[in-house]
Scaffold this motif. Sequence first.
Motif, short mmCIF file in Angstrom:
data_model
loop_
_atom_site.label_atom_id
_atom_site.label_comp_id
_atom_site.label_asym_id
_atom_site.label_seq_id
_atom_site.Cartn_x
_atom_site.Cartn_y
_atom_site.Cartn_z
N ASP A 91 0.83 -1.20 0.00
CA ASP A 91 0.00 0.00 0.00
C ASP A 91 0.87 1.25 0.00
N LEU B 181 -4.18 0.27 -1.95
CA LEU B 181 -3.44 -0.89 -2.42
C LEU B 181 -2.77 -0.54 -3.73
N LEU C 31 -1.16 -6.12 -6.63
CA LEU C 31 -2.46 -6.63 -7.06
C LEU C 31 -2.39 -7.24 -8.45
N GLY D 68 -10.44 -5.84 -1.45
CA GLY D 68 -9.83 -4.55 -1.17
C GLY D 68 -9.57 -4.37 0.32
N TYR E 105 -8.00 0.94 -3.88
CA TYR E 105 -6.98 0.33 -4.72
C TYR E 105 -6.66 1.28 -5.86
#
Length: 221
Positions: A55, A67, A72, A118, A123
Amino acid sequence: MILFMKKFQVITLFPEMCGGVFGNSMMWKAQKDGHVTLETIHLREFGIGPRKQVDDTPYGGGDGMLLMVEPLWNAIMQAKSLDPSAKVLLMTPRGSRWKQADARSYSESTHGYIFVCGRYEGYDERIMSLVDEEISVGDYVLTGGELPAMTIIDSIVRLIPGVLGGSESAAVESFVDGKTLEYPQYTRPEVWQDMRVPDVLLSGHHGQIAAWRAKHSKKAG
């Protein structure tokens, strides 16, 4: 006969949250009987640098953390490599509201599903280029997407043929037609603290019982 095994993957910073749900009751049985696989992918494993950072602060300012796109992205690509045809589903309050009809449709699909959970304030928007659908479980905000993901997975898995005990279990229940809630139900004893089971349910008259159940089903709000 099981025609195919449906695969669910959950990308999360807290895989331990899913363990209790996936390892018990119907979910456990569905896996044991070969109907589904339920797996978690730990987002932290795709973090950046020695601290496995996932993050960072948002460009433009604002409270909280987002994020990052890279962890991801890599986590989703890892999940896709394990199930190339899987649909990527993002848990977010801005998504479309999940309904029983969606659960039915997803249970009948041959696709697997990758759930992205999330955390924090959201995000990096660039992740959306990998997302097939945004889903919400209601007009409220939770601390993360794990509970919505498990709720949605539960609603899908229970509708997969062979998972529930009886063939009628999922055919007669709330929201099955998108309009009504299930009628009241009773079991033994016939009398409890002066409260009696309705006589019609003890009559054995199937037509009258069906009429009573139809009358006492509630309209969904």
